[in-house]
Write a protein that holds these residues in place. Structure first.
Motif, short mmCIF file in Angstrom:
data_model
loop_
_atom_site.label_atom_id
_atom_site.label_comp_id
_atom_site.label_asym_id
_atom_site.label_seq_id
_atom_site.Cartn_x
_atom_site.Cartn_y
_atom_site.Cartn_z
N ASN A 168 0.83 -1.21 0.00
CA ASN A 168 0.00 0.00 0.00
C ASN A 168 0.86 1.26 0.00
O ASN A 168 2.05 1.20 0.29
CB ASN A 168 -0.93 0.02 1.21
N ALA A 169 0.22 2.37 -0.29
CA ALA A 169 0.91 3.66 -0.31
C ALA A 169 0.62 4.43 0.98
O ALA A 169 -0.46 4.30 1.55
CB ALA A 169 0.44 4.48 -1.51
N THR A 171 -0.60 7.42 1.75
CA THR A 171 -1.31 8.41 0.93
C THR A 171 -1.13 9.85 1.39
O THR A 171 -1.57 10.77 0.71
CB THR A 171 -2.82 8.08 0.88
N SER A 172 -0.45 10.04 2.53
CA SER A 172 -0.14 11.41 2.95
C SER A 172 1.07 11.94 2.18
O SER A 172 1.35 13.13 2.18
CB SER A 172 0.15 11.46 4.46
N CYS A 174 2.12 10.10 -1.13
CA CYS A 174 1.94 9.82 -2.56
C CYS A 174 0.63 9.07 -2.75
O CYS A 174 0.04 8.57 -1.78
CB CYS A 174 3.11 9.02 -3.12
N SER A 175 0.18 8.98 -3.98
CA SER A 175 -1.11 8.34 -4.23
C SER A 175 -0.95 6.83 -4.38
O SER A 175 0.11 6.33 -4.75
CB SER A 175 -1.75 8.91 -5.50
N SER A 176 -2.04 6.12 -4.11
CA SER A 176 -2.04 4.67 -4.31
C SER A 176 -1.83 4.34 -5.79
O SER A 176 -1.13 3.38 -6.12
CB SER A 176 -3.36 4.08 -3.82
#
Length: 239
Positions: A168-169, A171-172, A174-176
């Motif tokens: 998973n990324a 998301t804070s 970079c994007s998934s």
């Protein structure tokens, strides 16, 4: 009159018998064809017949575990613990670490959300998903069926091999989508493949999971990427 009726009845039986014999010949021919073409695995994919224990006699990195192939009860794996507490088969750790180092160097923030799971942990995930669908109004049977579209049946999850990771990324940072795209384009270089792609669901019986990556080794991963093969297709063609 009665004699004529008996004759017609007898002819009808013969016609039915001919149809049954023809069907039997066709089925036998189909089985023979697929046996020659791809062996037992092809037959399993065609007929989805009885489940069996996964074959562990070949290369460890190419063990096929799915709805038709259960992990042997005596299967053992040596694990390496990651920095966040998740674990993986020690044999895939060097390539996994290198892949993550290179992804981070490319500006991505990613982490292993799920690594190795025990049978008990897999069962709990399944039970939780079934309960979730039941709370939405599904019957127990419906909930189980829907859950199995997204969660591997305990004993058939690649996570129990220690060879698969859910990535998973953060998301804070970079994007998934950015993480999934980088993995899709580069993971094969390190021996990993997207195990359940969107265009192979009819074969894998698992819905699209862009985060689920399986270690198969660099040579197999390169071939699977170049020829757009999932693991089942690769084993049929090359093993």
């Amino acid at each position: 009159m009665k004699k004529q009726a008996r004759h017609k009845k007898k002819q009808s039986y013969k016609a039915v018998a001919r149809v049954l014999v023809t069907l039997l010949i066709l089925i036998t021919g189909l089985i023979a064809y697929y046996s020659i073409r791809g062996g037992d695995r092809t037959l399993l994919m065609v007929f989805h017949s009885e489940k069996q224990v996964a074959d562990t006699s070949g290369a460890w990195n190419l063990i096929l575990v799915d709805r038709d192939h259960y992990i042997p009860a005596n299967y053992q794996v040596e694990l390496t613990e990651l920095s966040n507490g998740e674990k993986v088969d020690s044999r895939i750790y060097p390539e996994l670490q290198q892949m993550f180092d290179d992804a981070r160097a490319a500006g991505l923030a990613l982490f292993v959300r799920e690594g190795y799971r025990t049978t008990k942990e897999q069962q709990q995930i399944m039970d939780d998903r079934i309960k979730e669908y039941e709370n939405q109004g599904c019957s127990k049977k419906e909930a189980k069926k829907k859950a199995e579209e997204y969660v591997a049946i305990p004993g058939t999850s690649e996570h129990q091999l220690g060879l698969s990771v859910d990535i998973n990324a953060d998301t804070s940072k970079c994007s998934s989508d950015a993480v999934y795209q980088w993995l899709d384009e580069n993971a094969y270089k390190y021996g990993f493949v997207k195990r359940y792609p969107e265009d192979k669901t009819d074969i894998t019986s698992i819905n699209n999971e862009p985060w689920h990556y399986r270690y198969v080794g660099k040579d197999a991963a390169r071939t699977m990427k170049q020829e757009n093969l999932c693991l089942e297709e690769y084993l049929i063609k090359y093993k």
